[in-house]
Design a protein around this motif. Sequence first.
Motif, short mmCIF file in Angstrom:
data_model
loop_
_atom_site.label_atom_id
_atom_site.label_comp_id
_atom_site.label_asym_id
_atom_site.label_seq_id
_atom_site.Cartn_x
_atom_site.Cartn_y
_atom_site.Cartn_z
N SER A 227 0.82 -1.20 0.00
CA SER A 227 0.00 0.00 0.00
C SER A 227 0.86 1.26 0.00
O SER A 227 0.58 2.23 -0.72
CB SER A 227 -0.93 -0.01 1.22
N ALA A 228 1.93 1.25 0.78
CA ALA A 228 2.79 2.42 0.89
C ALA A 228 3.58 2.69 -0.38
O ALA A 228 4.14 3.78 -0.54
CB ALA A 228 3.74 2.25 2.07
N GLN A 229 3.64 1.71 -1.28
CA GLN A 229 4.37 1.86 -2.54
C GLN A 229 3.42 2.14 -3.71
O GLN A 229 3.87 2.25 -4.84
CB GLN A 229 5.17 0.58 -2.81
N THR A 230 2.12 2.30 -3.41
CA THR A 230 1.11 2.30 -4.47
C THR A 230 0.23 3.54 -4.44
O THR A 230 -0.14 4.04 -3.38
CB THR A 230 0.21 1.04 -4.33
N ILE A 231 -0.13 3.99 -5.64
CA ILE A 231 -1.18 4.99 -5.84
C ILE A 231 -2.27 4.31 -6.66
O ILE A 231 -2.00 3.76 -7.72
CB ILE A 231 -0.65 6.22 -6.59
N THR A 232 -3.48 4.33 -6.15
CA THR A 232 -4.62 3.70 -6.82
C THR A 232 -5.54 4.77 -7.40
O THR A 232 -5.89 5.73 -6.71
CB THR A 232 -5.41 2.81 -5.84
N LEU A 233 -5.93 4.58 -8.66
CA LEU A 233 -6.78 5.55 -9.35
C LEU A 233 -8.14 4.92 -9.64
O LEU A 233 -8.21 3.85 -10.25
CB LEU A 233 -6.12 5.99 -10.66
N VAL A 234 -9.20 5.59 -9.19
CA VAL A 234 -10.57 5.09 -9.40
C VAL A 234 -11.46 6.25 -9.82
O VAL A 234 -11.11 7.42 -9.64
CB VAL A 234 -11.14 4.41 -8.13
N ALA A 235 -12.62 5.90 -10.36
CA ALA A 235 -13.59 6.92 -10.77
C ALA A 235 -14.94 6.27 -10.98
O ALA A 235 -15.01 5.08 -11.31
CB ALA A 235 -13.13 7.61 -12.06
N PRO A 236 -16.01 7.04 -10.85
CA PRO A 236 -17.34 6.52 -11.17
C PRO A 236 -17.66 6.59 -12.66
O PRO A 236 -18.73 6.18 -13.08
CB PRO A 236 -18.27 7.43 -10.37
N SER A 237 -16.74 7.10 -13.45
CA SER A 237 -17.03 7.42 -14.85
C SER A 237 -17.37 6.20 -15.69
O SER A 237 -18.38 6.20 -16.42
CB SER A 237 -15.87 8.19 -15.47
N LYS A 238 -16.54 5.15 -15.65
CA LYS A 238 -16.85 3.94 -16.43
C LYS A 238 -18.01 3.18 -15.80
O LYS A 238 -18.91 2.70 -16.49
CB LYS A 238 -15.63 3.02 -16.51
N THR A 239 -18.00 3.08 -14.47
CA THR A 239 -19.00 2.29 -13.76
C THR A 239 -20.41 2.79 -14.02
O THR A 239 -21.33 2.00 -14.27
CB THR A 239 -18.72 2.33 -12.25
N PHE A 240 -20.60 4.11 -13.95
CA PHE A 240 -21.94 4.69 -13.98
C PHE A 240 -22.19 5.59 -15.18
O PHE A 240 -23.17 6.31 -15.23
CB PHE A 240 -22.19 5.46 -12.68
N ASN A 241 -21.27 5.56 -16.16
CA ASN A 241 -21.39 6.36 -17.38
C ASN A 241 -21.45 7.86 -17.08
O ASN A 241 -22.33 8.58 -17.52
CB ASN A 241 -22.62 5.95 -18.20
N LEU A 242 -20.42 8.33 -16.34
CA LEU A 242 -20.37 9.73 -15.91
C LEU A 242 -19.09 10.43 -16.39
O LEU A 242 -18.67 11.43 -15.80
CB LEU A 242 -20.43 9.79 -14.37
N ALA A 243 -18.48 9.93 -17.47
CA ALA A 243 -17.18 10.46 -17.89
C ALA A 243 -17.22 11.97 -18.15
O ALA A 243 -16.26 12.68 -17.88
CB ALA A 243 -16.69 9.72 -19.13
N GLY A 244 -18.34 12.46 -18.70
CA GLY A 244 -18.44 13.87 -19.03
C GLY A 244 -18.47 14.78 -17.81
O GLY A 244 -18.28 16.00 -17.95
N LEU A 245 -18.67 14.24 -16.62
CA LEU A 245 -18.72 15.05 -15.41
C LEU A 245 -17.36 15.19 -14.74
O LEU A 245 -17.20 15.94 -13.78
CB LEU A 245 -19.74 14.48 -14.42
#
Length: 392
Positions: A227-245
Amino acid sequence: MIIVDFFEQNIDRRNTSSVKWERTKEVFKTDEDVLPMWVADMDFRPPQAVIDALQSRVEHGIFGYTFIGDTVGDAIVGWMSKRHNWTIEKDWIQYSSGVVPSIGKAIQALTEPGDKILVQSPVYPPFFSMVKSNDRVVENAPLVNAETRYEIDFDAFERSLKNGVKMFLLCHPHNPVSRVWKEDELRKMAELCLENDVIIVSDEIHSDLILKPNKHIPIASLSDEISAQTITLVAPSKTFNLAGLQSSAIISSNDSFRKKITTIDQQQGAFTLNAFGIIAMEAAYLKGEEWLEDLLRYIEGNIATVKEFFAEHLPELSLIEPEATYLLWIDCRKLALSDAKLNQLFIKEGKVGFNPGTSFGEGGEGFVRMNVACTRNTVIEGLERMKKAIKS
């Protein structure tokens, strides 16, 4: 119970500045009326709770400067715990307009010009472009096509790490080959990165779109040291079709990493997200789970439709078994066409637009990526267009 009628709605997306539907002729350099099955967004409305939250904010009518409240972080913490069995702290979370900008921030904050950054092709094209545009050097350890699925060449992976690599961009689940990396694979990659002092940036934007019986494991959840060596990137954009927001989250337990990313934000004058992106993110993570389960069942039906159609009508094509996402990696090599001719075949003869495999780098030759996050009728129409092109 799946809401079939909801996902069967044929919604005209034209005249909404839709990249997918209104930039197709420009992208594919054609005047033909091409059916777009390429860029990774969906033709479905998001959960009603998200729409309701946005409408309520619109009705208020004042859209001044907006901060990101604690309740947004609470929603993300709860989602990661419930969906991925990953316990995170709210102060581990930073915000960004998207995962690609977040990759850029991580590169700028934690590496220097000229540093080598590892990728595993074929992979999402911005993995290459963000490295190059920030004056870093791409180091590639290509995945191995084992016919039904892709695997990691750990010898090549380790050689690359020992070749002066400073950062590893992990695509998890993998786009476009649709692998959900298993615990032993994740652990081995992480341990090799620890041994070689390589920072892991894990793009987990597709982590909610997991097809049964697969299970997503955040790489940072494996141990405190990882965990201390990692950056995790997440978003609701793909999951909920919100990329434009344009709203996403950067998660890391490493305080030093977070401080360096904050410095980049300060240098760029970034201090918050779009007001509507904030609202949509919180509503989606708090109230979108039932919608997501229905979506996954519908996507699984679309994938089954593609498999059945290929078996009956297009045995020349084969589908890499998808473990996640609504993006299918289709092997067209038996057609024995150059990539240029393959793409022209689908565009000119079939009038259907896919992402060419070559855009994903080494190992993408002879493949196309097909987006099936659309109505079943659209999937069938796309398949019929493929059949027409190939049989011609």
